[in-house]
Design an enzyme around this catalytic site. Structure first.
Site, PDB file in Angstrom:
ATOM      1  N   ARG A   1      85.946  18.825 -30.378  1.00 59.39           N
ATOM      2  CA  ARG A   1      86.610  17.530 -30.288  1.00 59.39           C
ATOM      3  C   ARG A   1      85.699  16.436 -30.814  1.00 59.39           C
ATOM      4  NH1 ARG A   1      90.066  20.451 -29.675  1.00 59.39           N
ATOM      5  NH2 ARG A   1      91.681  20.631 -28.076  1.00 59.39           N
TER       6      ARG A   1
ATOM      7  N   PHE B   1      99.134   0.094 -23.347  1.00 63.89           N
ATOM      8  CA  PHE B   1      98.424   1.319 -22.966  1.00 63.89           C
ATOM      9  C   PHE B   1      99.194   2.142 -21.940  1.00 63.89           C
ATOM     10  CE2 PHE B   1      95.219  -1.804 -24.070  1.00 63.89           C
ATOM     11  CZ  PHE B   1      94.415  -1.100 -24.945  1.00 63.89           C
ATOM     12  N   ALA B   2     100.052   1.463 -21.146  1.00 66.60           N
ATOM     13  CA  ALA B   2     100.637   2.132 -19.974  1.00 66.60           C
ATOM     14  C   ALA B   2     101.420   3.369 -20.383  1.00 66.60           C
ATOM     15  CB  ALA B   2     101.548   1.156 -19.243  1.00 66.60           C
TER      16      ALA B   2
ATOM     17  N   TYR C   1     103.584  15.243 -24.746  1.00 65.67           N
ATOM     18  CA  TYR C   1     102.845  13.979 -24.671  1.00 65.67           C
ATOM     19  C   TYR C   1     102.707  13.372 -26.070  1.00 65.67           C
ATOM     20  CZ  TYR C   1      98.679  11.082 -24.845  1.00 65.67           C
ATOM     21  OH  TYR C   1      97.790  10.074 -25.124  1.00 65.67           O
TER      22      TYR C   1
ATOM     23  N   ARG D   1      93.790  26.674 -22.328  1.00 61.60           N
ATOM     24  CA  ARG D   1      94.751  25.743 -21.736  1.00 61.60           C
ATOM     25  C   ARG D   1      95.885  25.520 -22.747  1.00 61.60           C
ATOM     26  NH1 ARG D   1      92.578  19.731 -20.341  1.00 61.60           N
ATOM     27  NH2 ARG D   1      92.499  19.626 -22.608  1.00 61.60           N
TER      28      ARG D   1
ATOM     29  N   PHE E   1      91.034   9.722 -30.739  1.00 63.46           N
ATOM     30  CA  PHE E   1      90.579  11.086 -30.530  1.00 63.46           C
ATOM     31  C   PHE E   1      90.080  11.120 -29.075  1.00 63.46           C
ATOM     32  CE2 PHE E   1      91.378  13.443 -34.479  1.00 63.46           C
ATOM     33  CZ  PHE E   1      92.170  12.470 -35.051  1.00 63.46           C
TER      34      PHE E   1
END
Ligand code: UDP
Length: 339
Positions: free
Chosen positions: A225, A77-78, A145, A284, A173
């Site tokens: 979302r 996960f890091a 990302y 954004r 998601f």
């Protein structure tokens, strides 16, 4: 009885990671958490898990961890995980996330570990041409990302082809909610995610919530979302372990239902009974209008079925955790000491 499996969890002190640690412990696994605690919280790691404070950039620390324990699987996960930050500093993400993951993949292969479960993202799909987004949707990351996560998926592809490291790439998601045990929840510094920010605006801890753009091509003009409960994500991580006995897999994880920013705000008002002050601001950078998952593949292949699909319940759990932990994992004493 089989001996318990031993699992390394990088980023296990973070939001999704800590919920997966809890799920692993519940199922009797021995867990070793590796986290640099820059975003994670020591208090999110239960005493039953071993804890190593280290960064994946530190290859010597990785060698020590793999020498000390024999892992049956690695959960990874890091990572840095903010779309907006990655648009401002792409190198940080393209370099940092990728190099750290390559270090981990190499250490995993060298130790002869055969399974890795990787925390990937819906941001792989940028602005998709069709909805819902399934695993055959074209990959065109929406930000550095997302691109960094795609690099890592490709590295895992080759680690399987060349070394037989089986991997599950799980494209989340919008992770949301809190653990029903009341001990784990969402606590980012700074917080950038919609649901905790709207809850803070409801509680009066923020003056208002700013909606990032209301001129999107969606029914109410705000972004849509797919919010998926963090414990349902954790459940998927455990389920894929069986599939990894025979093959690598990639799954998109969502509820398959989209909610707009305004609908989330309305749901928070419904759940809390409080009014949320709203201001509309500009878009954004890097935000696609609509992201909704198709998770048919994991439903069909592994019988995964979200246990907490209802938005109001997801928000209710997050509200309960925030109400009980107004300073997140930092108790009031710790917060004062840090100042
Ligand atoms: N959002 C917003 N105001 C905020 C934070 C988020 O309008 O203060 C919107 C954001 O533009 C996106 C949605 O809420 O459309 C979810 O954002 P979040 O950062 O929670 O997750 P992301 O979709 O970026 O993974």
């Amino acid at each position: 009885m089989n001996s318990p499996m031993t699992v390394l969890v990088t980023g296990g002190a973070g939001y999704v990671g800590s919920h997966c640690v809890a799920e692993l412990l519940d199922r009797g696994a021995k867990v070793i958490v590796l986290d640099n605690l820059r975003q994670g919280h020591r208090a999110a790691v239960p005493a039953e898990a071993a804890f190593v404070e280290a960064d994946l950039a530190d290859t010597d620390a990785l060698k020590r961890v793999f020498a000390e324990w024999r892992f049956d699987a690695v959960f990874h996960f890091a990572a840095l995980s903010l779309v907006g930050e990655s648009m401002r500093d792409p190198h940080l993400y393209l370099h940092g996330n990728t190099v750290n993951s390559l270090n981990l993949i190499r250490a995993t292969v060298e130790a002869g570990v055969r399974k890795m479960v990787f925390s990937s993202t819906a941001n792989l799909f940028g602005t998709p041409e069709r909805l819902p987004i399934d695993e055959d949707t074209a990959i065109d990351p929406g930000s550095p990302y997302g691109e960094s996560k795609f690099f890592i998926e490709r590295a895992l592809h080759w680690a399987d082809r060349c070394h037989g490291l089986r991997s599950a790439c799980l494209r989340y998601f919008n992770a949301a909610g809190a653990h029903p045990n009341g001990l784990l929840g969402e606590d980012h510094h700074p917080e950038t995610h919609l649901i905790p920010l709207v809850l803070d605006a409801a509680a009066g801890k923020r003056s208002h919530i700013e909606i990032f753009g209301d001129d999107y091509p969606t029914p109410d003009g705000t972004c849509v979302r797919d919010y998926i409960h963090v414990c349902d994500l954790a459940d998927a991580h455990l389920r894929v372990l069986d599939a990894l006995e025979t093959r690598s897999v990639r799954y998109n994880l969502g509820n398959g239902t989209g909610y707009s920013v305004r609908q989330v705000i309305e749901a928070v008002e419904r759940v809390t009974g409080l009014k949320v002050p709203v201001k509309v601001g500009p878009r954004r950078a890097g935000d696609p209008a609509v992201l909704i998952a198709s998770s048919e593949r994991i439903r069909t292949e592994l019988g995964w079925n979200p246990r907490f699909p209802d938005l109001d319940s997801i928000i209710g759990g997050a509200w309960a955790w925030r109400s009980r932990n107004p300073n997140g994992y930092r108790g009031p004493a710790t917060a004062q000491a840090a100042e």
